[in-house]
Enzyme design. Sequence first.
Site, PDB file in Angstrom:
ATOM      1  N   LYS A   1      -0.089  -3.177   0.736  1.00  0.00           N
ATOM      2  CA  LYS A   1      -0.304  -3.763   2.060  1.00  0.00           C
ATOM      3  C   LYS A   1      -1.645  -3.329   2.644  1.00  0.00           C
ATOM      4  O   LYS A   1      -1.997  -3.719   3.745  1.00  0.00           O
ATOM      5  CB  LYS A   1       0.841  -3.393   2.992  1.00  0.00           C
ATOM      6  CG  LYS A   1       2.135  -4.065   2.541  1.00  0.00           C
ATOM      7  CD  LYS A   1       3.231  -3.995   3.537  1.00  0.00           C
ATOM      8  CE  LYS A   1       4.433  -4.733   2.981  1.00  0.00           C
ATOM      9  NZ  LYS A   1       5.663  -4.418   3.693  1.00  0.00           N
TER      10      LYS A   1
ATOM     11  N   ASP B   1       8.064   4.986   8.976  1.00  0.00           N
ATOM     12  CA  ASP B   1       7.732   3.978   7.974  1.00  0.00           C
ATOM     13  C   ASP B   1       6.413   3.336   8.395  1.00  0.00           C
ATOM     14  O   ASP B   1       6.372   2.559   9.346  1.00  0.00           O
ATOM     15  CB  ASP B   1       8.880   2.962   7.922  1.00  0.00           C
ATOM     16  CG  ASP B   1       8.555   1.740   7.074  1.00  0.00           C
ATOM     17  OD1 ASP B   1       7.413   1.644   6.575  1.00  0.00           O
ATOM     18  OD2 ASP B   1       9.444   0.891   6.927  1.00  0.00           O
TER      19      ASP B   1
HETATM   20  C1  LIG Z   1       6.764  -3.990   3.391  1.00  0.00           C
HETATM   21  C2  LIG Z   1       7.530  -3.060   4.193  1.00  0.00           C
HETATM   22  C3  LIG Z   1       8.467  -2.197   3.603  1.00  0.00           C
HETATM   23  C4  LIG Z   1       8.767  -2.222   2.128  1.00  0.00           C
HETATM   24  O1  LIG Z   1       7.656  -1.933   1.355  1.00  0.00           O
HETATM   25  P1  LIG Z   1       7.708  -2.082  -0.230  1.00  0.00           P
HETATM   26  O2  LIG Z   1       6.279  -2.018  -0.629  1.00  0.00           O
HETATM   27  O3  LIG Z   1       8.335  -3.418  -0.522  1.00  0.00           O
HETATM   28  O4  LIG Z   1       8.520  -0.969  -0.754  1.00  0.00           O
HETATM   29  C5  LIG Z   1       9.123  -1.321   4.419  1.00  0.00           C
HETATM   30  N1  LIG Z   1       8.897  -1.278   5.737  1.00  0.00           N
HETATM   31  C6  LIG Z   1       8.011  -2.088   6.348  1.00  0.00           C
HETATM   32  C7  LIG Z   1       7.783  -1.970   7.807  1.00  0.00           C
HETATM   33  C8  LIG Z   1       7.303  -3.005   5.603  1.00  0.00           C
HETATM   34  O5  LIG Z   1       6.419  -3.817   6.183  1.00  0.00           O
END
Ligand SMILES: *Cc1c(COP(=O)(O)O)cnc(C)c1O
Length: 404
Positions: A224, A198
């Site tokens: 992000k 992730d």
């Molecule tokens: C933000 C985040 C997610 C979820 O991302 P979405 O854009 O809300 O689907 C998953 N894992 C981590 C580490 C994150 O920072």
Amino acid sequence: MFNVQDIRKDFPILSRKVNGKPLVYFDNAATSQTPQQVIDTIVDYYSNYNANIHRGVHTLSQEATDLYEQARQNIQAHFNAKFSHEIILTSGTTHSINLVANGFSSLLKKGDDIIVSALEHHSNIVPWQMLCERTGAHLKVIPMNEDGELIMEAYDKLLSKNTKLVFVNHISNALGTINPIETIIEKAHAVGAAVLIDGAQACPHVKPDVQKLDVDFYVASAHKMCGPTGVGMLYGKASWLNKLPPYQGGGEMIAEVTFEKTTYASLPHKFEAGTPNIAGGIAFGAAIKYMNTIGFEAIAAYENELLHYATEKLLQIEGLKIYGTSESKTSVISFNLNNIHPYDVGTILDKLGIAVRTGHHCAQPIMDFYKIPGTVRASFAFYNTKKEIDALVEGVKKAKMMLS
Ligand SMILES: *Cc1c(COP(=O)(O)O)cnc(C)c1O
């Protein structure tokens, strides 16, 4: 050369005021701000190219398709995927993870193990719990230590020939810890398990090379990393993506449909049912281009400077405790002030125009580990400044005075 004042001019939102004070935006780990270059891409798309893709013979549709596929190639190049069809455009990290978890439903059986880490975001826990319920597989957790690091000796003990999948985040969104994913991947492969990383929190700070990592799946969200919300990516090795069944049925993902039998389209379309977020995908490509223009080495060096500056200043406040103290971390500071509730600190900071996140940061198991309800989290991006950190430090001092 890296010049933060010039960079800030690219972000219109950074010049607005909040509660009469200049905005200090320190909630970058939840979502980053959007540069004008990316906003322009979205406006340009709707002003000049708006059409459905992969369908029409008409010019607009072809132009929109070209822009969308060009974005996929930008993303491919950025992550160094071998083929562009290994990049699946999704609505974000959560969607990408669910796509893979769903695909593994038919590949797992009772007695199989799935390993996650104690540092995961809920979106990297819940889909695997659901997968375990469906398949009878067992969920195991790599524990963490007080510094917020994974205990790698414990990981070694969890691995066995029953391990089928390992899921770990590249960087923890709650604490900022950079996990040793190279080692995690290598050890998982040694027992024949697949690995999903992730990268939602890593991609704003580093440029992952999926071939060098030899990772099976890597996921991220555009919002992000200077892109829009509602779009993200799944990288999967073609051999894996070919093995997984489609996630959703619908238009775009088929080769041929009759009421007797439907055959599926080839990659990447097999996983892209329905009309996608076309403007979002194109803007994702633009965001990646923007970040690469600034350069990930310059970004990392500058953010590291901000991290160390802020850590030093904040620790001078008596009663302030930082959670996540690994040597290996990005520009995220999770903290609490004595026994003051993080929500109260966040509310006072907001009155001063300072945006931080308070709460469990979608990572309740980490809060349980530290036996706290949550933290105040300040997360810095390359467009933040030391002056803004000074404002945060003054704000925290003020909050402490008002609340203790
Ligand atoms: C933000 C985040 C997610 C979820 O991302 P979405 O854009 O809300 O689907 C998953 N894992 C981590 C580490 C994150 O920072």
